[in-house]
Scaffold this active site. Structure first.
Site, PDB file in Angstrom:
ATOM      1  N   GLY A  15      24.678  -0.841 -30.776  1.00 59.10           N
ATOM      2  CA  GLY A  15      24.886  -2.226 -31.176  1.00 59.10           C
ATOM      3  C   GLY A  15      24.102  -2.623 -32.409  1.00 59.10           C
ATOM      4  O   GLY A  15      23.250  -1.873 -32.910  1.00 59.10           O
ATOM      5  N   TYR A  16      24.363  -3.810 -32.885  1.00 61.36           N
ATOM      6  CA  TYR A  16      23.798  -4.321 -34.137  1.00 61.36           C
ATOM      7  C   TYR A  16      22.272  -4.355 -34.110  1.00 61.36           C
ATOM      8  O   TYR A  16      21.592  -3.700 -34.914  1.00 61.36           O
ATOM      9  CB  TYR A  16      24.367  -5.718 -34.373  1.00 61.36           C
ATOM     10  CG  TYR A  16      23.956  -6.405 -35.650  1.00 61.36           C
ATOM     11  CD1 TYR A  16      23.795  -5.712 -36.838  1.00 61.36           C
ATOM     12  CD2 TYR A  16      23.756  -7.785 -35.657  1.00 61.36           C
ATOM     13  CE1 TYR A  16      23.439  -6.375 -38.019  1.00 61.36           C
ATOM     14  CE2 TYR A  16      23.413  -8.457 -36.819  1.00 61.36           C
ATOM     15  CZ  TYR A  16      23.242  -7.740 -38.002  1.00 61.36           C
ATOM     16  OH  TYR A  16      22.894  -8.397 -39.160  1.00 61.36           O
ATOM     17  N   ALA A  18      20.248  -3.299 -31.605  1.00 60.28           N
ATOM     18  CA  ALA A  18      19.692  -2.074 -31.025  1.00 60.28           C
ATOM     19  C   ALA A  18      19.601  -0.954 -32.052  1.00 60.28           C
ATOM     20  O   ALA A  18      18.638  -0.178 -32.056  1.00 60.28           O
ATOM     21  CB  ALA A  18      20.535  -1.631 -29.837  1.00 60.28           C
ATOM     22  N   LEU A  65      26.892  -0.105 -18.068  1.00 59.46           N
ATOM     23  CA  LEU A  65      26.212  -1.223 -17.416  1.00 59.46           C
ATOM     24  C   LEU A  65      26.610  -1.398 -15.954  1.00 59.46           C
ATOM     25  O   LEU A  65      25.815  -1.873 -15.137  1.00 59.46           O
ATOM     26  CB  LEU A  65      26.497  -2.521 -18.178  1.00 59.46           C
ATOM     27  CG  LEU A  65      25.830  -2.681 -19.546  1.00 59.46           C
ATOM     28  CD1 LEU A  65      26.409  -3.889 -20.276  1.00 59.46           C
ATOM     29  CD2 LEU A  65      24.329  -2.804 -19.412  1.00 59.46           C
ATOM     30  N   THR A  84      18.859  -3.905 -24.450  1.00 58.81           N
ATOM     31  CA  THR A  84      19.640  -4.752 -25.360  1.00 58.81           C
ATOM     32  C   THR A  84      21.117  -4.772 -24.997  1.00 58.81           C
ATOM     33  O   THR A  84      21.860  -5.620 -25.495  1.00 58.81           O
ATOM     34  CB  THR A  84      19.509  -4.257 -26.813  1.00 58.81           C
ATOM     35  OG1 THR A  84      20.198  -3.020 -26.948  1.00 58.81           O
ATOM     36  CG2 THR A  84      18.060  -4.080 -27.201  1.00 58.81           C
ATOM     37  N   SER A  86      24.469  -5.639 -23.687  1.00 57.18           N
ATOM     38  CA  SER A  86      25.106  -6.782 -23.047  1.00 57.18           C
ATOM     39  C   SER A  86      26.280  -7.206 -23.923  1.00 57.18           C
ATOM     40  O   SER A  86      26.165  -7.186 -25.158  1.00 57.18           O
ATOM     41  CB  SER A  86      24.123  -7.946 -22.891  1.00 57.18           C
ATOM     42  OG  SER A  86      24.669  -8.966 -22.069  1.00 57.18           O
ATOM     43  N   LYS A 167      24.215 -14.966 -20.604  1.00 58.99           N
ATOM     44  CA  LYS A 167      22.843 -14.701 -21.038  1.00 58.99           C
ATOM     45  C   LYS A 167      21.831 -15.421 -20.145  1.00 58.99           C
ATOM     46  O   LYS A 167      20.752 -14.881 -19.849  1.00 58.99           O
ATOM     47  CB  LYS A 167      22.645 -15.132 -22.492  1.00 58.99           C
ATOM     48  CG  LYS A 167      23.523 -14.412 -23.493  1.00 58.99           C
ATOM     49  CD  LYS A 167      23.384 -12.904 -23.429  1.00 58.99           C
ATOM     50  CE  LYS A 167      22.038 -12.406 -23.946  1.00 58.99           C
ATOM     51  NZ  LYS A 167      21.977 -10.916 -24.000  1.00 58.99           N
TER      52      LYS A 167
END
Length: 301
Positions: A15-16, A18, A65, A84, A86, A167
């Site tokens: 991810g961005y 991470a 996940l 991170t 999600s 979140k």
């Protein structure tokens, strides 16, 4: 080089945010065990394998996940874990399946694995200001917001704010788990994150800027707050390296108007044909979405 012989795990490493955490950890000498959904997909792995230090100190693991035992192999022997992973989506057809279950169950699965792994001394969880700002009565423009503020899940549900709900519920579960199990946990709550991409795909928060180039105002807001992805990554690493770090940390930037964003983009990229269609449209505060309201608040630590 601060990592020394330390071994850490980063979940959702493709991810961005991470990816930048992995990059920074490798540069600081850590050995990184990174989880991705599909290790055979070049879009998830090539940019990670190209990072400086990856050949010697990066190992990729497949993890999901929703799989209870999925993270065990990656976390085994780690000194710390950065969770991170999600989903980040604002338009969904099935919020329970697409957002809430992966966020909450994924957090529970990772923390359960950390609990069973005696080598893990600290867990750093990536949350969001989405888990801070949705409240009733609504926050006013001059309200001062700090890390004691939590979004109200019932208000999120009432307004159909599914990402903030995911979140908020995930962070609530994390804090309950940490309290019940005496876990050393730090949570990072960043705002809209922008900055250079390491991964080959466009992520949600950077896509906001792309929309603005096209003359759109994604959240129909007059004000925005952005934070650089490199600062967010550094905040995560500092949350590990600072022994006194604890609780939550809001990561935010200065308030900027939509007009200022437009002018800045024109200065930096004069060849862009930026459409003005929505840039000068100003909503009354009663119509400003919760995302736009973020930019009106003053943060304190």
């Amino acid at each position: 080089m601060n990592g020394g012989e330390k071994v850490v795990c980063v979940t959702g490493a493709s991810g961005y945010v991470a990816s930048w955490i992995v990059k920074l950890l490798l540069l600081r000498g850590y050995t990184v065990r990174a989880t991705v959904l599909n290790p055979t997909d070049p879009a998830e792995t090539e940019h990670l394998l190209a990072l400086e230090g990856s050949e010697e100190r990066l190992k990729l693991f497949k993890a999901d996940l929703l799989d209870d035992c999925s993270f065990e192999q990656a976390i085994e022997g780690c000194d710390a874990v950065f969770h991170t992973a999600s989903p980040v989506q604002f338009i969904v057809t099935d919020p329970q399946t697409e957002l809430i279950v992966p966020a909450v169950k994924g957090t529970t699965n990772v923390l359960n694995t950390c609990k069973k792994t005696s080598s893990v001394k600290r867990v750093i969880v990536t949350s969001s200001t989405a888990a801070v700002l949705v409240r009733q009565p609504p926050l006013e423009p001059n309200d001062v917001v700090d890390e004691t503020f939590f979004s109200d899940p019932s208000v999120c549900m009432e307004r159909k704010l599914w990402y903030p709900l995911s979140k908020t519920l995930a962070e609530n579960v994390a804090w309950q788990f940490a309290k019940e199990n005496g876990m050393d946990m730090v949570v990072v709550n960043p705002e809209f994150i922008i900055g250079p991409l390491l991964q080959p795909t466009l992520n949600f928060s950077v896509e906001i800027i792309v929309d603005m180039v096209k003359g759109k105002n994604p959240f129909n807001c007059r004000y925005y707050r952005f934070v650089d992805v490199r600062d967010v990554a550094l905040a995560h690493v500092k949350a590990l390296e600072t022994p006194s770090a604890n609780g939550r940390y809001i990561i935010s930037g200065p308030s900027v108007t939509i007009s200022h964003i437009k002018e800045t983009m024109r200065e930096l990229f004069p060849d862009l044909c930026i459409d003005d269609t929505f840039f000068d449209f100003v909503l009354g505060m009663e119509k400003v979405s919760w995302m736009g309201s973020i930019a009106q608040y003053v943060w304190i630590k």
